[in-house]
Design a protein around this motif. Structure first.
Motif, PDB file in Angstrom:
ATOM      1  N   ILE A 166       0.779  -1.205  -0.045  1.00 14.19           N
ATOM      2  CA  ILE A 166      -0.095  -0.026   0.119  1.00 14.19           C
ATOM      3  C   ILE A 166       0.916   1.352  -0.029  1.00 14.19           C
ATOM      4  O   ILE A 166       0.585   2.181  -0.838  1.00 14.19           O
ATOM      5  N   LEU A 167       2.005   1.280   0.889  1.00 11.98           N
ATOM      6  CA  LEU A 167       2.740   2.413   0.926  1.00 11.98           C
ATOM      7  C   LEU A 167       3.693   2.739  -0.285  1.00 11.98           C
ATOM      8  O   LEU A 167       3.653   3.860  -0.906  1.00 11.98           O
ATOM      9  N   LEU A 168       4.000   1.569  -0.892  1.00 11.41           N
ATOM     10  CA  LEU A 168       4.794   1.752  -2.112  1.00 11.41           C
ATOM     11  C   LEU A 168       4.001   2.349  -3.205  1.00 11.41           C
ATOM     12  O   LEU A 168       4.405   3.084  -4.179  1.00 11.41           O
ATOM     13  N   ALA A 169       2.661   1.968  -3.383  1.00  9.50           N
ATOM     14  CA  ALA A 169       1.951   2.492  -4.220  1.00  9.50           C
ATOM     15  C   ALA A 169       1.436   3.911  -4.345  1.00  9.50           C
ATOM     16  O   ALA A 169       1.411   4.708  -5.092  1.00  9.50           O
ATOM     17  N   HIS A 211      -6.247  -0.566  -3.316  1.00  7.89           N
ATOM     18  CA  HIS A 211      -5.525  -1.822  -3.212  1.00  7.89           C
ATOM     19  C   HIS A 211      -6.620  -2.991  -3.206  1.00  7.89           C
ATOM     20  O   HIS A 211      -7.290  -3.077  -2.361  1.00  7.89           O
ATOM     21  N   GLY A 212      -6.793  -3.867  -4.184  1.00 10.26           N
ATOM     22  CA  GLY A 212      -7.750  -4.727  -4.300  1.00 10.26           C
ATOM     23  C   GLY A 212      -9.083  -3.686  -4.483  1.00 10.26           C
ATOM     24  O   GLY A 212      -9.215  -3.088  -5.234  1.00 10.26           O
ATOM     25  N   ASP A 213     -10.143  -4.004  -3.460  1.00  8.35           N
ATOM     26  CA  ASP A 213     -11.315  -3.495  -3.483  1.00  8.35           C
ATOM     27  C   ASP A 213     -11.332  -2.325  -2.419  1.00  8.35           C
ATOM     28  O   ASP A 213     -12.349  -1.754  -2.247  1.00  8.35           O
ATOM     29  N   THR A 214     -10.295  -2.071  -1.991  1.00  8.06           N
ATOM     30  CA  THR A 214     -10.277  -1.002  -0.741  1.00  8.06           C
ATOM     31  C   THR A 214      -9.480   0.315  -1.364  1.00  8.06           C
ATOM     32  O   THR A 214      -8.584   0.142  -1.780  1.00  8.06           O
ATOM     33  N   ALA A 219      -4.932   9.147   5.491  1.00  5.17           N
ATOM     34  CA  ALA A 219      -5.433   8.599   6.676  1.00  5.17           C
ATOM     35  C   ALA A 219      -4.840   7.166   6.998  1.00  5.17           C
ATOM     36  O   ALA A 219      -4.214   6.555   7.997  1.00  5.17           O
ATOM     37  N   SER A 220      -5.133   6.132   5.915  1.00  4.35           N
ATOM     38  CA  SER A 220      -4.885   4.771   6.137  1.00  4.35           C
ATOM     39  C   SER A 220      -3.179   4.655   5.821  1.00  4.35           C
ATOM     40  O   SER A 220      -2.759   3.861   6.481  1.00  4.35           O
ATOM     41  N   TYR A 221      -2.665   5.614   5.141  1.00  5.25           N
ATOM     42  CA  TYR A 221      -1.262   5.577   5.033  1.00  5.25           C
ATOM     43  C   TYR A 221      -0.416   5.668   6.248  1.00  5.25           C
ATOM     44  O   TYR A 221       0.529   4.867   6.433  1.00  5.25           O
TER      45      TYR A 221
END
Length: 336
Positions: A278-281, A292-295, A300-302
């Motif tokens: 997630i962070l590299l993306a 990421h996938g369906d999310t 905030a989530s990073y």
């Protein structure tokens, strides 16, 4: 344009609180100190060692004990610089002597100083000021972080103010003294599991300490588990402290407790992998929203997934090689 790091984007460039090792192991006698240092050399800096001048010293021999403790701080067996000390409490005649002996005789400053039985912000502030003045007197360049032990009614009543004090790095909960301070109103079953997680007054204390720490960027450290035979009990205590009460660190009083505590506070391999992806993306997207996938994810989530990688690093887990650019700030002097 160079890739921006999480520290630069997610926190407006502000230094982030240090991620402390998840276990704080206590040792008071010379024999136990040597064993603890040998184990730390084997496992690495995934746990701290606190050399105990409070409960470890014989009455009337406090100075000799402090000298013994000082001989280990910064010595050849202190390989990682993760050895702290617990001094006597504010109302004990020896606490100032503890500070001066250790800072004068140790080969380098301790990683932290634990201040027990804090009763008020006044107690803590005076002790912190004395430590700061002493380290300056003895030519120690860097300030020494202080950890506060919350085990009295007064400290709990002022816990947010205590967490806000400059120089404080962590607050710990002293379960047994806290229960005893209620003079029998809390049963002894609350000193151990499962009662320690179920009694309302004890739950309230744990939650207040954790909330105060997170509000001010300090590390909440959970009380000891008194179980020294069945390590599944210790592992369960640590998991509940982390998952239900928001603690990021826990005390150990027996070497066998260290590994279960570290494991319980460590991110799982799949969590590390997910956080890295997630962070590299996010970095490739210049920290805009990603999927990421369906999310869907944004800053905030990073911030959450960055904390996962930092905890993985602090607990000795391998970070995927491709994540090196995320930690690049550490090599340029900026806080990661």
């Amino acid at each position: 344009m160079p890739a921006l790091t999480p520290a630069e984007v997610l926190f407006d460039g502000e230094p982030q609180p240090a991620v402390l090792p998840p276990c704080d192991h206590y040792a008071g006698s010379e024999k136990l100190i040597r064993k603890s240092l040998a184990l730390q050399a084997e496992l690495g800096p995934v746990f701290d060692i606190t050399l105990d001048c409070e409960d470890g010293a014989q009455v009337g021999h406090e100075a000799e004990h402090a000298e013994m403790v000082a001989s280990f701080v910064g010595g050849e067996d202190d390989r990682f610089g993760r050895v702290g000390v617990r001094i006597h409490d504010f109302h004990h005649r020896a606490w100032r002597d503890d500070v001066r002996i250790i800072l004068r005789q140790a080969k380098k400053a301790p990683a932290f100083v634990m201040l027990p039985k804090i009763r008020s912000v006044f107690d803590a502030a005076e002790m912190i000021a004395f430590i700061e003045a002493s380290r300056s007197e003895f030519g120690i360049a860097q300030s020494i972080p202080c950890h506060l032990l919350i085990e009295t009614h007064g400290a709990l009543a002022e816990v947010f103010e205590l967490a806000a004090l400059p120089g404080v790095e962590s607050l710990s909960f002293g379960l047994m003294d806290f229960v005893s301070a209620h003079n029998g109103a809390i049963p002894d079953t609350a000193m151990r599991s499962p009662g320690q997680f179920e009694h309302p007054l004890v739950r309230r204390a744990k939650l207040e300490i954790a909330a105060a720490c997170h509000a001010h960027g300090k590390a909440p450290s959970h009380n000891v588990s008194t179980e020294v035979r069945d390590m599944s009990v210790v592992a369960n205590d640590a998991a509940r402290a982390r998952n239900e009460f928001g603690y990021t660190r826990m005390w150990s009083i027996h070497p066998s407790q260290i590994r279960p505590i570290v494991d319980a506070f460590s991110p799982r391999a799949d969590e590390i992998t997910l956080a890295a992806e997630i962070l590299l993306a996010a970095q490739r997207a210049q920290w805009g929203p990603t999927r990421h996938g369906d999310t869907l994810h944004d800053r905030a989530s990073y911030r959450y997934y960055w904390s996962v990688l930092r905890r993985a690093q602090a607990t000795g887990h391998a970070i995927p090689d491709e994540c090196a650019p995320l930690f690049a700030a550490a090599s340029t002097g900026r806080a990661a």
